[in-house]
Design a protein around this motif. Sequence first.
Motif, PDB file in Angstrom:
ATOM      1  N   MET A   2      63.840  49.511  16.899  1.00  0.00           N
ATOM      2  CA  MET A   2      65.032  48.437  16.895  1.00  0.00           C
ATOM      3  C   MET A   2      66.194  48.674  17.645  1.00  0.00           C
ATOM      4  O   MET A   2      66.611  47.617  18.325  1.00  0.00           O
ATOM      5  CB  MET A   2      65.548  48.575  15.207  1.00  0.00           C
ATOM      6  CG  MET A   2      64.478  47.917  14.289  1.00  0.00           C
ATOM      7  SD  MET A   2      65.065  47.714  12.504  1.00  0.00           S
ATOM      8  CE  MET A   2      64.917  49.431  12.284  1.00  0.00           C
ATOM      9  N   THR A  56      62.333  36.579   9.634  1.00  0.00           N
ATOM     10  CA  THR A  56      62.733  36.603   8.268  1.00  0.00           C
ATOM     11  C   THR A  56      62.545  35.438   7.389  1.00  0.00           C
ATOM     12  O   THR A  56      62.257  35.655   6.294  1.00  0.00           O
ATOM     13  CB  THR A  56      64.230  36.969   8.406  1.00  0.00           C
ATOM     14  OG1 THR A  56      65.165  36.154   8.880  1.00  0.00           O
ATOM     15  CG2 THR A  56      64.567  38.245   8.903  1.00  0.00           C
ATOM     16  N   ARG A 116      65.485  44.903   6.430  1.00  0.00           N
ATOM     17  CA  ARG A 116      66.510  45.401   7.406  1.00  0.00           C
ATOM     18  C   ARG A 116      67.614  44.955   7.600  1.00  0.00           C
ATOM     19  O   ARG A 116      68.839  45.311   7.753  1.00  0.00           O
ATOM     20  CB  ARG A 116      65.751  45.940   8.594  1.00  0.00           C
ATOM     21  CG  ARG A 116      64.612  46.965   8.655  1.00  0.00           C
ATOM     22  CD  ARG A 116      65.381  48.309   8.154  1.00  0.00           C
ATOM     23  NE  ARG A 116      65.305  48.664   6.710  1.00  0.00           N
ATOM     24  CZ  ARG A 116      66.357  49.238   6.000  1.00  0.00           C
ATOM     25  NH1 ARG A 116      67.260  49.793   6.623  1.00  0.00           N
ATOM     26  NH2 ARG A 116      66.276  49.214   4.687  1.00  0.00           N
ATOM     27  N   MET A 156      61.193  42.541   8.080  1.00  0.00           N
ATOM     28  CA  MET A 156      62.280  42.380   9.148  1.00  0.00           C
ATOM     29  C   MET A 156      63.425  42.141   8.187  1.00  0.00           C
ATOM     30  O   MET A 156      64.808  42.386   8.223  1.00  0.00           O
ATOM     31  CB  MET A 156      62.024  41.208   9.933  1.00  0.00           C
ATOM     32  CG  MET A 156      61.068  41.606  11.190  1.00  0.00           C
ATOM     33  SD  MET A 156      61.106  40.187  12.199  1.00  0.00           S
ATOM     34  CE  MET A 156      62.661  40.238  12.945  1.00  0.00           C
ATOM     35  N   SER A 166      56.185  44.458   9.043  1.00  0.00           N
ATOM     36  CA  SER A 166      56.331  44.089  10.292  1.00  0.00           C
ATOM     37  C   SER A 166      57.019  45.460  10.880  1.00  0.00           C
ATOM     38  O   SER A 166      56.932  45.582  12.205  1.00  0.00           O
ATOM     39  CB  SER A 166      57.197  42.908  10.610  1.00  0.00           C
ATOM     40  OG  SER A 166      58.384  43.021   9.990  1.00  0.00           O
ATOM     41  N   ILE A 167      57.883  46.272  10.232  1.00  0.00           N
ATOM     42  CA  ILE A 167      58.530  47.315  10.994  1.00  0.00           C
ATOM     43  C   ILE A 167      58.066  48.569  10.363  1.00  0.00           C
ATOM     44  O   ILE A 167      58.148  48.911   8.924  1.00  0.00           O
ATOM     45  CB  ILE A 167      60.105  47.200  10.786  1.00  0.00           C
ATOM     46  CG1 ILE A 167      60.457  46.020  11.329  1.00  0.00           C
ATOM     47  CG2 ILE A 167      60.859  48.303  11.487  1.00  0.00           C
ATOM     48  CD1 ILE A 167      62.059  45.612  11.157  1.00  0.00           C
ATOM     49  N   ALA A 182      64.752  37.019  15.110  1.00  0.00           N
ATOM     50  CA  ALA A 182      64.906  37.528  13.847  1.00  0.00           C
ATOM     51  C   ALA A 182      64.968  36.771  12.885  1.00  0.00           C
ATOM     52  O   ALA A 182      64.248  36.836  11.684  1.00  0.00           O
ATOM     53  CB  ALA A 182      66.147  38.546  14.120  1.00  0.00           C
TER      54      ALA A 182
END
Length: 331
Positions: free
Chosen positions: A71, A97, A310, A307, A300-301, A93
């Motif tokens: 990131m 999201t 986060r 996402m 995804s992360i 993003a």
Amino acid sequence: MMPFDPSKLPVPPWTGPTLGPRTTTALLFAGVFLVLILATLFGRYLRRRVRGRRVGVIESYVARVRGWWIMVAWIGVAFLAGRKGVALLFAFASFGTLREFITLSPTRLGDHWTLLAAFFLVLPLHYLGVWHGWLTFTELWVPVFAFLFLPIISALRGDAKRFMDRAANVQWGLMICVYCLSNVPQLLGLRINGYAGRNLLLIAFLVLVVQSGDVLQKFFSARLGRTPAAPGVSLTRTWEGLVLGGFGAALLGALLAWITPFGVWAAFGIALAATWMGFLGSLVMTAIKRDRGVRYWGHSIVGHGGMLDRVAPVAFAAPIYFHLVRYFYAT
């Protein structure tokens, strides 16, 4: 009595260090990379020393650090590209999201045209406004025009089953994932006396204090937490974590005042407000996840879930932060 107008307040010129914008940004990123290097080395040390039940906790920690490397690298590339790079990063993003939010939302065949409009008309046009700095347009496009016309599209499809729930899901997704999150790149369009060319540092300040506050709140909740803020939503988010984590992030904000147009106490207060708003926003998004029976918005992360897991604290903090800076520091 005349109404209070913040725009009439005198705007003091920025009186921070005389380092150039690129030098200041480079020093800031050097500090972040140093912290990540230390965190990586600490993870390797724990892997060698820790055995038994705690191995899973250590592997989760290592995965999170690896995710932070990815990131930070993406944010660094966007910063190098300047305003347009940051706008593209946050547009991506927002798309990711919003996709996670809608994937876990109840929809029907009658919503397909509405969703196509949300993803491929509302979102791109909103970020076109962010790209060009059309502040009035971006303030009205999602909360007014999309709010009115997207339900009309669904209604014209003739499907009334759970209509209110379906319409609210789309509206909520757009407000959090697009409108609120886009307040971060919009910081680049603000004009502040003596601060030209440094607006990227306003974004760095926001992301650092909110994400650090999120980590500190989880730490203090785990170590010292006794009173859950919302027991029916989360037992791991406590009032002790909110207060102590918020003040910890506010102290970090005060230490970072040199990269902002704020004084030390103003940086402390703004960081505290943003961090507490991020905490409460995370609580709201956790309530939605619990309602839908999931732990994460996505995967995804690596080590961080989706996402939206986060960026949710930043999305809730961004409008408060943006308007504080806009009303009290921008010209």
